[in-house]
Design a protein around this motif. Structure first.
Motif, mmCIF file in Angstrom:
data_model
loop_
_atom_site.group_PDB
_atom_site.id
_atom_site.type_symbol
_atom_site.label_atom_id
_atom_site.label_comp_id
_atom_site.label_asym_id
_atom_site.label_seq_id
_atom_site.Cartn_x
_atom_site.Cartn_y
_atom_site.Cartn_z
ATOM 1 N N SER A 288 -1.108 12.926 20.300
ATOM 2 C CA SER A 288 -2.066 11.823 20.163
ATOM 3 C C SER A 288 -2.946 12.018 18.936
ATOM 4 O O SER A 288 -3.215 11.064 18.190
ATOM 5 N N LEU A 289 -3.389 13.245 18.713
ATOM 6 C CA LEU A 289 -4.229 13.512 17.549
ATOM 7 C C LEU A 289 -3.465 13.258 16.265
ATOM 8 O O LEU A 289 -3.999 12.673 15.308
ATOM 9 N N ALA A 290 -2.203 13.669 16.212
ATOM 10 C CA ALA A 290 -1.387 13.432 15.019
ATOM 11 C C ALA A 290 -1.226 11.936 14.760
ATOM 12 O O ALA A 290 -1.326 11.479 13.611
ATOM 13 N N LEU A 291 -0.989 11.170 15.814
ATOM 14 C CA LEU A 291 -0.856 9.720 15.657
ATOM 15 C C LEU A 291 -2.161 9.095 15.171
ATOM 16 O O LEU A 291 -2.155 8.183 14.337
ATOM 17 N N ALA A 292 -3.291 9.573 15.701
ATOM 18 C CA ALA A 292 -4.581 9.026 15.294
ATOM 19 C C ALA A 292 -4.870 9.329 13.827
ATOM 20 O O ALA A 292 -5.313 8.449 13.080
ATOM 21 N N ARG A 293 -4.610 10.574 13.412
ATOM 22 C CA ARG A 293 -4.850 10.923 12.009
ATOM 23 C C ARG A 293 -3.947 10.095 11.094
ATOM 24 O O ARG A 293 -4.374 9.621 10.031
ATOM 25 N N GLU A 294 -2.703 9.910 11.512
ATOM 26 C CA GLU A 294 -1.758 9.129 10.720
ATOM 27 C C GLU A 294 -2.195 7.677 10.616
ATOM 28 O O GLU A 294 -1.991 7.022 9.588
ATOM 29 N N ALA A 295 -2.802 7.157 11.687
ATOM 30 C CA ALA A 295 -3.154 5.739 11.733
ATOM 31 C C ALA A 295 -4.417 5.401 10.946
ATOM 32 O O ALA A 295 -4.619 4.238 10.578
ATOM 33 N N LEU A 296 -5.276 6.383 10.677
ATOM 34 C CA LEU A 296 -6.591 6.098 10.102
ATOM 35 C C LEU A 296 -6.512 5.221 8.862
ATOM 36 O O LEU A 296 -7.148 4.153 8.790
ATOM 37 N N GLU A 297 -5.773 5.642 7.867
ATOM 38 C CA GLU A 297 -5.747 4.887 6.607
ATOM 39 C C GLU A 297 -4.967 3.591 6.725
ATOM 40 O O GLU A 297 -5.343 2.566 6.130
ATOM 41 N N ALA A 298 -3.854 3.618 7.485
ATOM 42 C CA ALA A 298 -3.094 2.380 7.687
ATOM 43 C C ALA A 298 -3.961 1.337 8.386
ATOM 44 O O ALA A 298 -3.907 0.141 8.048
ATOM 45 N N HIS A 299 -4.748 1.781 9.335
ATOM 46 C CA HIS A 299 -5.641 0.897 10.081
ATOM 47 C C HIS A 299 -6.643 0.230 9.139
ATOM 48 O O HIS A 299 -6.818 -1.004 9.143
ATOM 49 N N ARG A 300 -7.300 1.019 8.340
ATOM 50 C CA ARG A 300 -8.286 0.491 7.392
ATOM 51 C C ARG A 300 -7.643 -0.452 6.390
ATOM 52 O O ARG A 300 -8.190 -1.521 6.077
ATOM 53 N N ALA A 301 -6.475 -0.083 5.887
ATOM 54 C CA ALA A 301 -5.801 -0.909 4.885
ATOM 55 C C ALA A 301 -5.360 -2.248 5.483
ATOM 56 O O ALA A 301 -5.500 -3.306 4.845
ATOM 57 N N SER A 302 -4.828 -2.224 6.699
ATOM 58 C CA SER A 302 -4.413 -3.468 7.349
ATOM 59 C C SER A 302 -5.615 -4.373 7.584
ATOM 60 O O SER A 302 -5.547 -5.595 7.377
ATOM 61 N N PHE A 303 -6.713 -3.785 8.034
ATOM 62 C CA PHE A 303 -7.918 -4.573 8.273
ATOM 63 C C PHE A 303 -8.404 -5.221 6.976
ATOM 64 O O PHE A 303 -8.740 -6.415 6.955
ATOM 65 N N ALA A 304 -8.432 -4.456 5.894
ATOM 66 C CA ALA A 304 -8.886 -4.998 4.613
ATOM 67 C C ALA A 304 -8.018 -6.173 4.168
ATOM 68 O O ALA A 304 -8.523 -7.193 3.673
ATOM 69 N N ARG A 305 -6.706 -6.055 4.343
ATOM 70 C CA ARG A 305 -5.803 -7.146 3.959
ATOM 71 C C ARG A 305 -6.049 -8.379 4.809
ATOM 72 O O ARG A 305 -6.012 -9.513 4.313
ATOM 73 N N ALA A 306 -6.291 -8.185 6.090
ATOM 74 C CA ALA A 306 -6.556 -9.312 6.979
ATOM 75 C C ALA A 306 -7.838 -10.034 6.580
ATOM 76 O O ALA A 306 -7.892 -11.276 6.561
ATOM 77 N N VAL A 307 -8.875 -9.274 6.275
ATOM 78 C CA VAL A 307 -10.138 -9.874 5.846
ATOM 79 C C VAL A 307 -9.943 -10.684 4.572
ATOM 80 O O VAL A 307 -10.395 -11.831 4.459
ATOM 81 N N ASP A 308 -9.267 -10.104 3.596
ATOM 82 C CA ASP A 308 -9.050 -10.792 2.329
ATOM 83 C C ASP A 308 -8.238 -12.071 2.499
ATOM 84 O O ASP A 308 -8.408 -13.040 1.748
ATOM 85 N N ALA A 309 -7.364 -12.082 3.504
ATOM 86 C CA ALA A 309 -6.518 -13.263 3.739
ATOM 87 C C ALA A 309 -7.243 -14.352 4.520
ATOM 88 O O ALA A 309 -6.743 -15.471 4.633
ATOM 89 N N GLY A 310 -8.398 -14.026 5.097
ATOM 90 C CA GLY A 310 -9.151 -15.020 5.845
ATOM 91 C C GLY A 310 -8.887 -15.025 7.336
ATOM 92 O O GLY A 310 -9.235 -15.997 8.030
ATOM 93 N N VAL A 311 -8.303 -13.954 7.860
ATOM 94 C CA VAL A 311 -8.106 -13.847 9.310
ATOM 95 C C VAL A 311 -9.473 -13.786 10.004
ATOM 96 O O VAL A 311 -10.409 -13.143 9.512
ATOM 97 N N LYS A 312 -9.596 -14.443 11.142
ATOM 98 C CA LYS A 312 -10.850 -14.432 11.895
ATOM 99 C C LYS A 312 -11.052 -13.061 12.547
ATOM 100 O O LYS A 312 -10.134 -12.528 13.168
#
Length: 403
Positions: A288-312
């Motif tokens: 679980s810890l390995a998955l969480a560490r792996e997800a950190l940057e992907a999570h932030r990057a996906s969120f940033a793309r969604a915001v820039d695209a105008g997702v609510k």
């Protein structure tokens, strides 16, 4: 005649923009917003800011922390007493409305409504429906299963693991019968569940079709724990109202969100909380810890793309990040601005008017005459999102001061 209270001299964020105005409250309603208002009582908000009561659209009030090993040794009923504390902590932070995304049953909601306990206005999903081998399946390689109390079936909490069209249909109906306001499903695996993977897609199209149909027939909707790309898209194609987490959004997934007018509840706090807990010595499973560490940057990057695209965007934390004294659900606002092009005002909107729209709470999330008087007074400026937990000076719920 009802007493009239005026919050005077502060900077008001009304759910859309800020201005220097006074806010008058009588009974449980906001009755006037303007300058130079008078009242029977005046709350001096000089050098302070006033915002609508805040929302957290993804909480788990039956959970103390991320220490699953400890939780497995606790009595089943202890979770209800822990919920008392957690609900109180939400109010301490100015969170006057929340959606419990699995765990709390109808008794918890009714206890708040009947004023037997204190807490925010609460919507409940009761359980998260998932397939065998999915995020709600606590089966262990040893052949046993985790005994997390918030996931265990009981008369008010139906069985969460469902397979096949008929069983899934029955599952939705049982959850609705138990008093759920909305249906939560898992269309991918998760970080903290053993034996699955956030990138794997769960539930097939025929199962998702019946989930959507049963929710619609009951006049409600469903939202999806969805971290991997294909599971996100599967949920959206079948009408998910919101995607929770959204670690791996691609262009097609973002386009689907925009076309479906769906919401993203990013829960940036969640992955951060897992890593922080492990760093403090909380026993987090290595996988679980390995998955969480792996997800950190992907999570932030996906969120940033969604915001820039105008997702609510609507604010949610996947709490209990508040379980540690140095953490707060309100840290999510700063995390959102640090990870994307969101401004502080955008973050406040995600925690007020946008969240109210997601949860269909028309009388909340804004400071305008006629709205319910859920108000939070914050020390200092709203463009400074640091240390918000310690800056809450006043919380009103329906015109009554609760903090």
């Amino acid at each position: 005649m009802l007493k009239r209270t005026v919050f005077a001299g502060g900077t008001v964020f009304d759910g859309a923009s800020t201005s220097r105005v006074d806010v008058a409250v009588s009974g449980d309603r906001i009755v006037d917003v303007g300058t130079g208002l008078d009242g029977d009582d005046v709350v001096d908000c000089s050098e302070m800011s006033i915002v609508p009561g805040l929302f957290d659209c993804h909480v788990h009030v039956m959970v103390r922390d991320l220490n699953i090993s400890r939780a497995e040794q606790e009595p089943f009923s202890l979770q209800y007493y822990e919920a008392l504390r957690n609900l109180s902590l939400l109010l301490d932070q100015g969170i006057t409305s929340a959606r419990d995304a699995a765990g709390a049953d109808l008794g918890v909601k009714r206890a708040i409504e009947q004023k037997l306990i204190e807490g925010p206005r609460l919507q409940i999903a009761i359980v998260m429906l998932s397939q065998t081998g999915g995020h709600s399946d606590l089966h262990l390689p040893s052949g046993g299963s985790r005994s997390m109390s918030m996931m265990m079936p009981h008369p008010g909490r139906p069985r969460a693991v469902r397979d096949g069209v008929d069983d899934v249909r029955r599952g939705v109906r049982e959850v609705l019968r138990a008093g759920a306001d909305t249906i939560k499903i898992a269309t991918t695996g998760g970080v903290m569940s053993p034996g699955d993977d956030p990138r794997h897609t769960h539930f097939r199209d025929d199962e998702l079709e019946v989930i959507a149909a049963e929710a619609a027939a009951a006049g409600t909707d469903f939202f999806a724990h969805a971290q991997g790309t294909e599971g996100i898209k599967a949920a959206l194609r079948h009408g998910a109202r919101s995607i929770e987490h959204g670690y791996h959004l691609d262009d097609e997934a973002i386009d689907l969100m925009l076309r479906a007018d769906a919401w993203l509840v990013p829960t940036l706090s969640a992955t951060r909380a897992i890593v922080d807990a492990a760093d403090r010595g909380v026993p987090i499973a290595a996988g679980s810890l390995a998955l969480a560490r792996e997800a950190l940057e992907a999570h932030r990057a996906s969120f940033a793309r969604a915001v820039d695209a105008g997702v609510k965007i609507a604010m949610g934390t996947d709490s209990p990040p508040y379980a540690h004294p140095s953490a707060s659900n309100l840290d999510e606002l700063q995390l959102m601005t640090e990870a994307s092009s969101m401004t502080p005002q955008d973050a406040w909107r995600a925690a007020t008017s946008s969240a109210a729209a997601l949860l269909r709470q028309d009388g909340l999330g804004a400071i305008t005459p006629g709205m319910l008087a859920d108000l939070v007074v914050v020390d200092g400026r709203l463009d400074d999102l640091r240390g918000l937990r310690d800056r809450i000076r006043h919380v009103s719920l329906g015109g009554q001061r609760v903090r």
